[in-house]
Design a protein around this motif. Structure first.
Motif, PDB file in Angstrom:
ATOM      1  N   SER A 287       0.833  -1.201   0.000  1.00  0.00           N
ATOM      2  CA  SER A 287       0.000   0.000   0.000  1.00  0.00           C
ATOM      3  C   SER A 287       0.865   1.247   0.000  1.00  0.00           C
ATOM      4  O   SER A 287       1.752   1.415   0.839  1.00  0.00           O
ATOM      5  CB  SER A 287      -0.913   0.020   1.223  1.00  0.00           C
ATOM      6  OG  SER A 287      -1.600   1.241   1.320  1.00  0.00           O
ATOM      7  N   ALA A 288       0.585   2.140  -0.947  1.00  0.00           N
ATOM      8  CA  ALA A 288       1.355   3.389  -1.038  1.00  0.00           C
ATOM      9  C   ALA A 288       1.033   4.334   0.106  1.00  0.00           C
ATOM     10  O   ALA A 288       1.785   5.282   0.360  1.00  0.00           O
ATOM     11  CB  ALA A 288       1.052   4.082  -2.374  1.00  0.00           C
ATOM     12  N   THR A 289      -0.075   4.101   0.828  1.00  0.00           N
ATOM     13  CA  THR A 289      -0.484   5.017   1.902  1.00  0.00           C
ATOM     14  C   THR A 289       0.070   4.621   3.264  1.00  0.00           C
ATOM     15  O   THR A 289      -0.135   5.339   4.239  1.00  0.00           O
ATOM     16  CB  THR A 289      -2.022   5.081   1.984  1.00  0.00           C
ATOM     17  OG1 THR A 289      -2.525   3.792   2.368  1.00  0.00           O
ATOM     18  CG2 THR A 289      -2.623   5.476   0.642  1.00  0.00           C
ATOM     19  N   ILE A 290       0.754   3.471   3.347  1.00  0.00           N
ATOM     20  CA  ILE A 290       1.289   3.009   4.631  1.00  0.00           C
ATOM     21  C   ILE A 290       2.801   3.123   4.598  1.00  0.00           C
ATOM     22  O   ILE A 290       3.487   2.404   3.875  1.00  0.00           O
ATOM     23  CB  ILE A 290       0.841   1.559   4.912  1.00  0.00           C
ATOM     24  CG1 ILE A 290      -0.687   1.493   5.010  1.00  0.00           C
ATOM     25  CG2 ILE A 290       1.483   1.048   6.194  1.00  0.00           C
ATOM     26  CD1 ILE A 290      -1.235   0.099   5.209  1.00  0.00           C
ATOM     27  N   SER A 291       3.338   4.047   5.378  1.00  0.00           N
ATOM     28  CA  SER A 291       4.772   4.301   5.416  1.00  0.00           C
ATOM     29  C   SER A 291       5.474   3.269   6.289  1.00  0.00           C
ATOM     30  O   SER A 291       4.827   2.567   7.077  1.00  0.00           O
ATOM     31  CB  SER A 291       5.034   5.700   5.976  1.00  0.00           C
ATOM     32  OG  SER A 291       4.641   5.762   7.343  1.00  0.00           O
ATOM     33  N   PRO A 292       6.815   3.158   6.196  1.00  0.00           N
ATOM     34  CA  PRO A 292       7.535   2.232   7.067  1.00  0.00           C
ATOM     35  C   PRO A 292       7.295   2.504   8.552  1.00  0.00           C
ATOM     36  O   PRO A 292       7.173   1.566   9.344  1.00  0.00           O
ATOM     37  CB  PRO A 292       9.003   2.468   6.679  1.00  0.00           C
ATOM     38  CG  PRO A 292       8.933   2.917   5.257  1.00  0.00           C
ATOM     39  CD  PRO A 292       7.691   3.750   5.158  1.00  0.00           C
TER      40      PRO A 292
ATOM     41  N   LEU B 210      -9.170  -7.475   5.048  1.00  0.00           N
ATOM     42  CA  LEU B 210      -7.958  -6.689   4.791  1.00  0.00           C
ATOM     43  C   LEU B 210      -7.778  -6.316   3.322  1.00  0.00           C
ATOM     44  O   LEU B 210      -7.418  -5.168   3.013  1.00  0.00           O
ATOM     45  CB  LEU B 210      -6.719  -7.433   5.296  1.00  0.00           C
ATOM     46  CG  LEU B 210      -6.293  -7.131   6.734  1.00  0.00           C
ATOM     47  CD1 LEU B 210      -5.166  -8.057   7.154  1.00  0.00           C
ATOM     48  CD2 LEU B 210      -5.880  -5.671   6.900  1.00  0.00           C
ATOM     49  N   PRO B 211      -8.002  -7.234   2.357  1.00  0.00           N
ATOM     50  CA  PRO B 211      -7.860  -6.822   0.959  1.00  0.00           C
ATOM     51  C   PRO B 211      -8.849  -5.740   0.541  1.00  0.00           C
ATOM     52  O   PRO B 211      -8.606  -5.024  -0.433  1.00  0.00           O
ATOM     53  CB  PRO B 211      -8.109  -8.127   0.179  1.00  0.00           C
ATOM     54  CG  PRO B 211      -7.783  -9.213   1.138  1.00  0.00           C
ATOM     55  CD  PRO B 211      -8.230  -8.692   2.470  1.00  0.00           C
ATOM     56  N   VAL B 212      -9.959  -5.606   1.272  1.00  0.00           N
ATOM     57  CA  VAL B 212     -10.973  -4.612   0.930  1.00  0.00           C
ATOM     58  C   VAL B 212     -10.674  -3.267   1.575  1.00  0.00           C
ATOM     59  O   VAL B 212     -10.711  -2.220   0.923  1.00  0.00           O
ATOM     60  CB  VAL B 212     -12.376  -5.106   1.356  1.00  0.00           C
ATOM     61  CG1 VAL B 212     -13.440  -4.073   0.987  1.00  0.00           C
ATOM     62  CG2 VAL B 212     -12.686  -6.452   0.720  1.00  0.00           C
TER      63      VAL B 212
ATOM     64  N   HIS C 289      -5.856  -1.348   2.698  1.00  0.00           N
ATOM     65  CA  HIS C 289      -4.858  -0.573   1.964  1.00  0.00           C
ATOM     66  C   HIS C 289      -4.838   0.893   2.384  1.00  0.00           C
ATOM     67  O   HIS C 289      -4.015   1.662   1.893  1.00  0.00           O
ATOM     68  CB  HIS C 289      -5.102  -0.693   0.463  1.00  0.00           C
ATOM     69  CG  HIS C 289      -4.851  -2.076  -0.067  1.00  0.00           C
ATOM     70  ND1 HIS C 289      -3.591  -2.627  -0.140  1.00  0.00           N
ATOM     71  CD2 HIS C 289      -5.705  -3.037  -0.520  1.00  0.00           C
ATOM     72  CE1 HIS C 289      -3.670  -3.852  -0.630  1.00  0.00           C
ATOM     73  NE2 HIS C 289      -4.942  -4.130  -0.867  1.00  0.00           N
ATOM     74  N   GLN C 290      -5.739   1.265   3.276  1.00  0.00           N
ATOM     75  CA  GLN C 290      -5.725   2.586   3.894  1.00  0.00           C
ATOM     76  C   GLN C 290      -5.336   2.427   5.358  1.00  0.00           C
ATOM     77  O   GLN C 290      -5.667   1.426   5.999  1.00  0.00           O
ATOM     78  CB  GLN C 290      -7.099   3.256   3.778  1.00  0.00           C
ATOM     79  CG  GLN C 290      -7.562   3.477   2.340  1.00  0.00           C
ATOM     80  CD  GLN C 290      -6.665   4.444   1.582  1.00  0.00           C
ATOM     81  OE1 GLN C 290      -6.166   5.413   2.154  1.00  0.00           O
ATOM     82  NE2 GLN C 290      -6.459   4.183   0.294  1.00  0.00           N
TER      83      GLN C 290
END
Length: 399
Positions: free
Chosen positions: A239-244, A291-293, A296-297
């Motif tokens: 997910s691009a919205t979850i940072s390290p 989780l797949p639904v 990703h946020q």
């Protein structure tokens, strides 16, 4: 306790040292989950192949637990604990300096021996280190170390790896194990071997239909959980919205929720075992499959991981109470069978999950893992448990 036993304060230090040993053993078991992508990249293997770091120790431990139950009866338990902690130090340091994945697997085989052996021995140590009236408290302390390791070991390893690299995480864990072993060398008294339970105890549990169904429920739920959880870090990183930084926080939230679920699950199970089990399995399966639904946020991932952590924190305690209630006369042999069942299906779940990840991606493994766990509810429906509460005699302090 005999006159030659150590002072009461030293006895409790010995209990604490075993609890610390439990912490470092179980942290070592699950450390590769949080480091999966780091290790896969460093040793140039796929994420699915890297999951063998979970699979191999589980298979080895599944064999080591009953073998030690049958064959190690004549060894002093202090000697065995120190040997296993020494083997743990060696396995973590070998993993830290592994030049390739083959050496990493050798390290994890050594760890698997430690894992199966330590679980077999630690079950009985609490009652032997303190006076009889304090045995339950001592056992609770020992297995609290396992419970806490299960739910915070992965976030801690992820944090160390993020700061200094995955090899340093293994070095730190090996150093902690060495320190704990040194403490145990001074505080653990001689613990002559108790009468071995033998093969009869191991097979007695299987004569009870509800115990067999409990083991089958464990198979579905544990396989489903670890098929998904082994690859939760790659899923979240997609997910691009979850940072390290957010990833570490999410895994920490899972851990804290798991601690709460562990204690809450035991309390509720004492009142209504069946309802607690059904609720926990349903919550786990639902959270994983959603989780797949929504995962990703950041907000959706946080809510679902907390729900997942609450459920899984309760499930090992509740499932073990279920099995031991069905066959309270076979606790020692039953403990070995439970260890084997848990480890076999941790291994199976992680390896099947790896194949799904490599072929279909991380979202697919969440769907598959949740559905597998949910199938455990069908097994529960076949049971014949009539009483909801759990009698005190059937409440071993296992996590």
């Amino acid at each position: 306790m005999s006159a030659s036993s150590p002072s009461l304060s030293k006895s409790w230090l010995a209990v604490l040292s075993v609890a610390l040993g439990a912490f470092v053993v179980v942290t070592s078991e699950f450390l590769p989950i949080g480091l999966l992508t780091h290790i896969a990249g460093g040793l140039e293997v796929t994420a699915g192949t890297a999951g063998l770091m979970i699979t191999i120790p589980g298979l080895v431990a599944a064999i080591a637990a009953p073998v030690m139950t049958i064959t190690a009866g004549h060894f002093d338990r202090r000697t065995l604990v120190l040997f296993l902690i020494g083997l743990l130090v060696a396995s973590n340091l070998l993993a830290a300096f592994a030049p390739n994945f083959a050496v990493m697997i050798v390290a994890r085989v050594l760890f698997g021996i430690t894992l199966g052996g330590f679980w077999t021995i630690a079950v009985t140590l609490g009652a032997r280190l303190v006076p009889p009236g304090s045995a339950a408290r001592a056992t609770t302390i020992i297995f609290a170390g396992i419970s806490i390791a299960t739910v915070i070991g992965v976030p801690s390893g992820t944090l160390i790896a993020g700061l200094a690299g995955w090899r340093v995480a293994f070095i730190v864990l090996g150093g902690v194990a060495l320190l704990i072993g040194a403490v145990q060398l001074f505080v653990l008294p001689s613990l002559p071997s108790p009468p071995t339970p033998g093969v009869r105890q191991l097979v007695s549990l299987l004569g009870h239909s509800d115990a067999r169904l409990g083991l089958l429920t464990i198979a579905f739920v544990i396989a489903g959980h670890f098929a998904a959880y082994t690859y939760v870090t790659p899923f979240l990183k997609d997910s691009a919205t979850i940072s390290p930084g957010s990833l570490s926080s999410l895994l920490l939230a899972f851990g804290v929720a798991g601690i709460v679920g562990n204690f809450a699950g035991g309390a509720f199970a004492a009142r209504n075992l069946r309802l607690t089990l059904i609720t926990a399995v349903s919550l786990l399966a639902g959270a994983v499959m959603l989780l797949p639904v929504f995962g990703h946020q950041l907000t959706g991932a946080a809510v679902l991981l907390i729900a997942w952590g609450l459920a899984f924190g309760a499930i090992p305690v509740v499932l073990q109470l279920w099995v031991f209630k069905a066959a309270p006369e076979a606790l020692e042999g039953g403990a070995a069978l439970l260890v084997s069942t848990f480890q076999i299906f941790i291994a199976l779940g992680s390896v099947v999950g790896g194949r799904i990840v490599d072929d279909l991606g991380t979202s697919a493994v969440m769907w598959a893992g949740g559905a597998t766990a949910l199938a455990g509810l069908g097994v529960v429906a076949l049971s014949r448990h009539k009483k909801s509460s759990v009698p005190a005699a059937a409440q071993p302090h296992l996590v």
